[in-house]
Design an enzyme around this catalytic site. Structure first.
Site, PDB file in Angstrom:
ATOM      1  N   LYS A  27       0.832  -1.223   0.000  1.00  0.00           N
ATOM      2  CA  LYS A  27       0.000   0.000   0.000  1.00  0.00           C
ATOM      3  C   LYS A  27       0.862   1.266   0.000  1.00  0.00           C
ATOM      4  O   LYS A  27       2.002   1.267   0.426  1.00  0.00           O
ATOM      5  CB  LYS A  27      -1.008  -0.049   1.151  1.00  0.00           C
ATOM      6  CG  LYS A  27      -2.134  -1.028   0.754  1.00  0.00           C
ATOM      7  CD  LYS A  27      -3.339  -1.010   1.611  1.00  0.00           C
ATOM      8  CE  LYS A  27      -4.368  -1.978   1.000  1.00  0.00           C
ATOM      9  NZ  LYS A  27      -5.420  -2.340   1.929  1.00  0.00           N
ATOM     10  N   ARG A  67      -3.338 -10.381   4.348  1.00  0.00           N
ATOM     11  CA  ARG A  67      -3.756 -10.377   2.932  1.00  0.00           C
ATOM     12  C   ARG A  67      -2.607  -9.768   2.130  1.00  0.00           C
ATOM     13  O   ARG A  67      -2.351  -8.574   2.220  1.00  0.00           O
ATOM     14  CB  ARG A  67      -5.036  -9.561   2.798  1.00  0.00           C
ATOM     15  CG  ARG A  67      -5.610  -9.527   1.394  1.00  0.00           C
ATOM     16  CD  ARG A  67      -6.893  -8.705   1.352  1.00  0.00           C
ATOM     17  NE  ARG A  67      -7.437  -8.702   0.001  1.00  0.00           N
ATOM     18  CZ  ARG A  67      -7.031  -7.877  -0.963  1.00  0.00           C
ATOM     19  NH1 ARG A  67      -6.071  -6.998  -0.735  1.00  0.00           N
ATOM     20  NH2 ARG A  67      -7.564  -7.945  -2.169  1.00  0.00           N
TER      21      ARG A  67
HETATM   22  N1  HH2 Z   1      -7.387  -4.049   0.418  1.00  0.00           N
HETATM   23  C1  HH2 Z   1      -7.706  -4.058  -0.889  1.00  0.00           C
HETATM   24  C2  HH2 Z   1      -8.748  -4.872  -1.354  1.00  0.00           C
HETATM   25  N2  HH2 Z   1      -9.441  -5.669  -0.530  1.00  0.00           N
HETATM   26  N3  HH2 Z   1      -9.814  -6.509   1.639  1.00  0.00           N
HETATM   27  C3  HH2 Z   1      -9.523  -6.507   2.944  1.00  0.00           C
HETATM   28  N4  HH2 Z   1     -10.195  -7.308   3.789  1.00  0.00           N
HETATM   29  N5  HH2 Z   1      -8.519  -5.716   3.453  1.00  0.00           N
HETATM   30  C4  HH2 Z   1      -7.789  -4.886   2.678  1.00  0.00           C
HETATM   31  O1  HH2 Z   1      -6.908  -4.154   3.203  1.00  0.00           O
HETATM   32  C5  HH2 Z   1      -8.081  -4.855   1.279  1.00  0.00           C
HETATM   33  C6  HH2 Z   1      -9.124  -5.697   0.787  1.00  0.00           C
HETATM   34  C7  HH2 Z   1      -6.932  -3.213  -1.825  1.00  0.00           C
HETATM   35  O2  HH2 Z   1      -5.816  -3.888  -2.301  1.00  0.00           O
HETATM   36  P1  HH2 Z   1      -5.748  -4.694  -3.692  1.00  0.00           P
HETATM   37  O3  HH2 Z   1      -6.747  -5.779  -3.755  1.00  0.00           O
HETATM   38  O4  HH2 Z   1      -4.345  -5.139  -3.866  1.00  0.00           O
HETATM   39  O5  HH2 Z   1      -6.039  -3.584  -4.776  1.00  0.00           O
HETATM   40  P2  HH2 Z   1      -7.371  -3.124  -5.537  1.00  0.00           P
HETATM   41  O6  HH2 Z   1      -8.423  -2.829  -4.542  1.00  0.00           O
HETATM   42  O7  HH2 Z   1      -6.904  -1.909  -6.299  1.00  0.00           O
HETATM   43  O8  HH2 Z   1      -7.787  -4.259  -6.427  1.00  0.00           O
END
Ligand code: HH2
Length: 258
Positions: free
Chosen positions: A202, A238
């Site tokens: 992040k 995660r």
């Molecule tokens: N962060 C993201 C997405 N889903 N779910 C939980 N439970 N906790 C988190 O911190 C979280 C999440 C964002 O990260 P990422 O999936 O890598 O990116 P994007 O939302 O741009 O697909």
């Protein structure tokens, strides 16, 4: 928990897994590297992201879920119909970044499907959440929110033992607020439910390393944050870089147990 984003626009790996065969292979690799579960998502929640229509989200994730039947899968969605299809295809956990505020029917789908659930804190929506977020006491307010959402979920028929809580790093928090939340994660851990953290790559991490315009952080920075979270009670991580986290957290856990 290994991350498999089936999206064109995720903040760190957007576009990599849009073909379902590529996403399926990525998920299998994360499991081989030691992930206990893979989190499949078809909608980016990065700051500024637009909502994805139901048809499009299903088109992205269903072929991937079909290719992962029999393996431990979580579905990252706020949509009841996406969760329902995922549970039919064997997903075990619903990861809802809206904490059951997006679609009221989702609670019933999780309860009826006997699934595990992750409730996450977010201030605002992905479109607006980074517009000057303010808290008097970030750890206390996030914990109070999740305690209320936990009670809501239990009242909707989801057993408390099936629910984990996530403070939502980066979801309506400045870098300073994210760091304070991480330092005081014991406040959330004290609720007694497993704590899931998503700090992987992040932007706060990239900003800490000196780039104020960073939209991502490195794997090494992510591991540092995960170990700090582990020491304050987190038990589910995660992450994008599974091998590095498994190795580091194995050592951190051995030190804690020695
Ligand atoms: N962060 C993201 C997405 N889903 N779910 C939980 N439970 N906790 C988190 O911190 C979280 C999440 C964002 O990260 P990422 O999936 O890598 O990116 P994007 O939302 O741009 O697909």
């Amino acid at each position: 928990m290994g991350i498999v984003n089936v999206t064109p626009d995720s903040f760190s790996d957007g576009g990599q897994n849009l073909q379902s065969e590529v996403a399926i292979a990525a998920a299998r690799r994360l499991l081989d590297e030691g992930a206990a579960i893979v989190d499949v998502g078809g909608e980016s929640t990065r700051p500024g992201a637009e909502a994805v229509p139901l048809d499009e989200e299903l088109r992205r994730v269903v072929p991937v879920l079909e290719g992962l039947v029999g393996l431990p899968v979580s579905i990252d969605t706020a949509k009841a119909e996406v969760a329902r299809r995922a549970l039919e295809l064997g997903a075990e956990l619903v990861n809802d970044v809206t904490a059951l505020r997006g679609e009221p029917e989702l609670a019933g789908v999780v309860a009826d499907g006997g699934a595990y659930l992750c409730l996450m804190h977010m201030l605002g929506t992905p479109r607006t959440m980074q517009d000057d977020p303010r808290y008097d006491d970030v750890a206390g307010e996030v914990t109070a929110f999740l305690e209320e959402r936990l009670a809501f979920a239990v009242a909707a028929g989801i057993p408390e033992e099936r629910i984990c809580l996530d403070p939502g790093f980066g979801f309506g928090k400045t870098p300073a607020q994210n760091l304070e939340l991480l330092r005081r994660l014991d406040v959330l851990s004290a609720l007694g439910r497993p704590v899931l953290v998503g700090v992987s790559r992040k932007s706060t991490l990239g900003k800490l390393l000196g780039d104020q315009a960073a939209t991502t952080g490195t794997a090494a920075a992510s591991v540092g944050a995960a170990v700090a979270a582990f020491e304050r009670g987190a038990s589910i991580f995660r992450v994008h870089d599974v091998r590095e986290h498994v190795e580091a957290l194995t050592v951190a856990a051995a030190v804690a147990a020695a």
